[in-house]
Design an enzyme around this catalytic site. Sequence first.
Site, mmCIF file in Angstrom:
data_model
loop_
_atom_site.group_PDB
_atom_site.id
_atom_site.type_symbol
_atom_site.label_atom_id
_atom_site.label_comp_id
_atom_site.label_asym_id
_atom_site.label_seq_id
_atom_site.Cartn_x
_atom_site.Cartn_y
_atom_site.Cartn_z
ATOM 1 N N ARG A 8 0.763 7.301 -14.073
ATOM 2 C CA ARG A 8 1.922 7.149 -13.194
ATOM 3 C C ARG A 8 3.159 7.703 -13.865
ATOM 4 N NH1 ARG A 8 1.023 2.966 -9.488
ATOM 5 N NH2 ARG A 8 3.217 2.802 -8.996
ATOM 6 N N GLU A 18 0.631 4.016 1.405
ATOM 7 C CA GLU A 18 0.586 2.846 2.273
ATOM 8 C C GLU A 18 1.961 2.728 2.932
ATOM 9 O OE1 GLU A 18 -0.444 -0.882 0.408
ATOM 10 O OE2 GLU A 18 -0.261 -1.937 2.333
ATOM 11 N N LYS A 24 7.249 -0.276 -5.281
ATOM 12 C CA LYS A 24 7.792 -0.592 -3.956
ATOM 13 C C LYS A 24 8.192 -2.049 -3.844
ATOM 14 C CE LYS A 24 4.532 1.830 -1.894
ATOM 15 N NZ LYS A 24 3.541 2.174 -0.886
HETATM 16 P P1 ATP Z 1 3.918 1.102 -5.659
HETATM 17 O O1 ATP Z 1 3.381 0.523 -6.914
HETATM 18 O O2 ATP Z 1 5.274 1.717 -5.833
HETATM 19 O O3 ATP Z 1 3.844 0.196 -4.484
HETATM 20 P P2 ATP Z 1 1.550 2.349 -4.748
HETATM 21 O O4 ATP Z 1 0.669 3.065 -5.674
HETATM 22 O O5 ATP Z 1 1.123 1.028 -4.271
HETATM 23 O O6 ATP Z 1 2.998 2.338 -5.359
HETATM 24 P P3 ATP Z 1 0.908 3.934 -2.476
HETATM 25 O O7 ATP Z 1 1.645 4.105 -1.212
HETATM 26 O O8 ATP Z 1 -0.384 3.252 -2.436
HETATM 27 O O9 ATP Z 1 1.899 3.204 -3.472
HETATM 28 O O10 ATP Z 1 0.805 5.323 -3.236
HETATM 29 C C1 ATP Z 1 0.388 6.529 -2.667
HETATM 30 C C2 ATP Z 1 -0.033 7.456 -3.765
HETATM 31 O O11 ATP Z 1 1.040 7.691 -4.669
HETATM 32 C C3 ATP Z 1 -1.168 6.878 -4.585
HETATM 33 O O12 ATP Z 1 -2.142 7.868 -4.774
HETATM 34 C C4 ATP Z 1 -0.519 6.470 -5.873
HETATM 35 O O13 ATP Z 1 -1.409 6.514 -6.926
HETATM 36 C C5 ATP Z 1 0.626 7.475 -5.999
HETATM 37 N N1 ATP Z 1 1.718 6.907 -6.792
HETATM 38 C C6 ATP Z 1 2.400 5.768 -6.557
HETATM 39 N N2 ATP Z 1 3.294 5.523 -7.531
HETATM 40 C C7 ATP Z 1 3.198 6.554 -8.409
HETATM 41 C C8 ATP Z 1 3.860 6.885 -9.649
HETATM 42 N N3 ATP Z 1 4.800 6.118 -10.166
HETATM 43 N N4 ATP Z 1 3.481 8.029 -10.271
HETATM 44 C C9 ATP Z 1 2.537 8.824 -9.751
HETATM 45 N N5 ATP Z 1 1.883 8.573 -8.608
HETATM 46 C C10 ATP Z 1 2.195 7.449 -7.934
HETATM 47 MG MG MG Z 2 -0.899 0.965 -3.153
#
Ligand code: ATP
Ligand code: MG
Length: 553
Positions: free
Chosen positions: A261, A35, A271
């Site tokens: 994760r 995102e 984020k």
């Molecule tokens: P955040 O919690 O940091 O905002 P998010 O999952 O909302 O992270 P996205 O931009 O939606 O962020 O993530 C893109 C991809 O990266 C998704 O498939 C998500 O599952 C993966 N991802 C995000 N954080 C991690 C992590 N700590 N370890 C492994 N994969 C991750």
């Molecule tokens: Mg997300």
Amino acid sequence: MAETESRPTNFIRQIIDEDLASGKHNSVHTRFPPEPNGYLHIGHAKSICLNFGIAQDYQGTCNLRFDDTNPEKENIDYVNAIKSDVSWLGFQWNGEVRYSSDYFDRLFGYAKELIEKSLAYVDFSSQEEMREMRGSLTEAGKNSPYRDTSVEENLQLFQKMADGGFKEGECCLRAKIDMASPFMCMRDPVIYRVKFAHHHQTGDKWCIYPMYDFTHCISDAIEDITHSLCTLEFQDNRRLYDWVIDNITIESRPRQYEFSRLNLEYTVLSKRKLIQLVEESFVSGWDDPRMPTIAGLRRRGYTPASIREFCSRIGVTKQDNVVEMGVLESCLRDDLNDHAKRAMAVLDPVKIVIENYEGEEILDAPNHPSDESMGSRPLPFSKEIWIEKDDFREEANKKYKRLVLGKEVRLRNAYVIKAERVEKDEQGEITTIYCTYDPDTLGKAPEDGRKVKGVIHWLSAAHALPAEFRLYDRLFKEANANKMELAEAFNPDSLVKISGFAEPSLKDSELGVSMQFERTGYFCRDKDSTDDLLVFNRAVALKDTWAKMAEEE
Ligand code: ATP
Ligand code: MG
């Protein structure tokens, strides 16, 4: 990316192997779906290496798709930063970058299809009412009074939503599933909401936006994704993912698989919290070298190969895990030890005057101790030089292999010198060390067989460039600070700036590309450098100082 990097297998690769063996799929299509509401962090790198790595190894494809359904939190700067981070990590996405917003027309059509099948309805309940009707984990929810509105009326109302006929929060479109489901996400989830927001891709075309759960699975299906890999918090949502795909007219059948994760000690990978660190000025920006962002790691002097190696070492499982910072650091050290150029810098200088040396000369110093292909560089030598304060003692026992009063030491890439006497200021601090040098020791041992064991680094004072060295420590004081307030968790000593000197060849060294400053650590030039002052970031110390501290205790 280097062909030699090998990736260990994991449960997802086993599933893919089975799917290919059974003929369920002939090829593998994955995607990385960030995102654009912040910068990528090292947790995202895990997902990037998994998705792009699988595509590479199975001769499949991996799309980069921006999951852009929250226009208010997203912007084009984040889009651009994410693209450059993925490329820098060494991966190339399949074809053009994609956006979920590319599919807004089709998503709107699929929402209408659900309404026509009496599987979605426009709900005018307030948020408060919806929350009350949702029930809890131990209690079934209640049906909304709008659940049985006719198909015709729902179609009209949904069109009116899209035409701007309702205010934000006045109504939403919900899937009609099961208010008694043990999975909360199946209790008539909202799939469209009214939002009068300008979108970075679609401008002002829409005033309704689809929700993540509805958008994600359909986007995967439109792109013919075979294996949709996401993190464990979406495990329950898999029911909704499958429900949507099963109830719309679309051929492709992507399957979702979840992995755990990445969590890293002494930092945070969310984020929301990273934004807070930036906005509340705990750090200088998203690319502050203390940040666990890809941009921060890059500025700090990390290499793409070291981050890929880290992702390979931590593996992919369903187990919750917190990885030690030392794992990431040792991946960098291993890479840099083989590939980083050597140079010299003095971080905490004291002056040496070589009394029997006159004039100056240019010596030749190899860029790497064992890899001749890395060439050499000119190194000026003159009567006055800087060495580290710590590399001189008036008295010391035999274990001390540096310069001691009355004894000899070798200057790296130069001569053997002997400390004759010192000059001190009123406080008793040494201001100058007077030495003599042996002119017959350039590139060779003393001829009379004297043994000189120690080697120290140095810089010609007339030629050395003033430099600031930024030494970084853990961002947080506690290993697991996830639940702490940032102000409480933040380590005020996470950045220490010291002043010293660097050798002249470093003036234009490439930003973000780490070198080994002999005996002091791996450093790279920072973008804050000016004509008058070079700035260097310490990417990582030469040895694991944390392990060393534990040893000494
Ligand atoms: P955040 O919690 O940091 O905002 P998010 O999952 O909302 O992270 P996205 O931009 O939606 O962020 O993530 C893109 C991809 O990266 C998704 O498939 C998500 O599952 C993966 N991802 C995000 N954080 C991690 C992590 N700590 N370890 C492994 N994969 C991750
Ligand atoms: Mg997300």
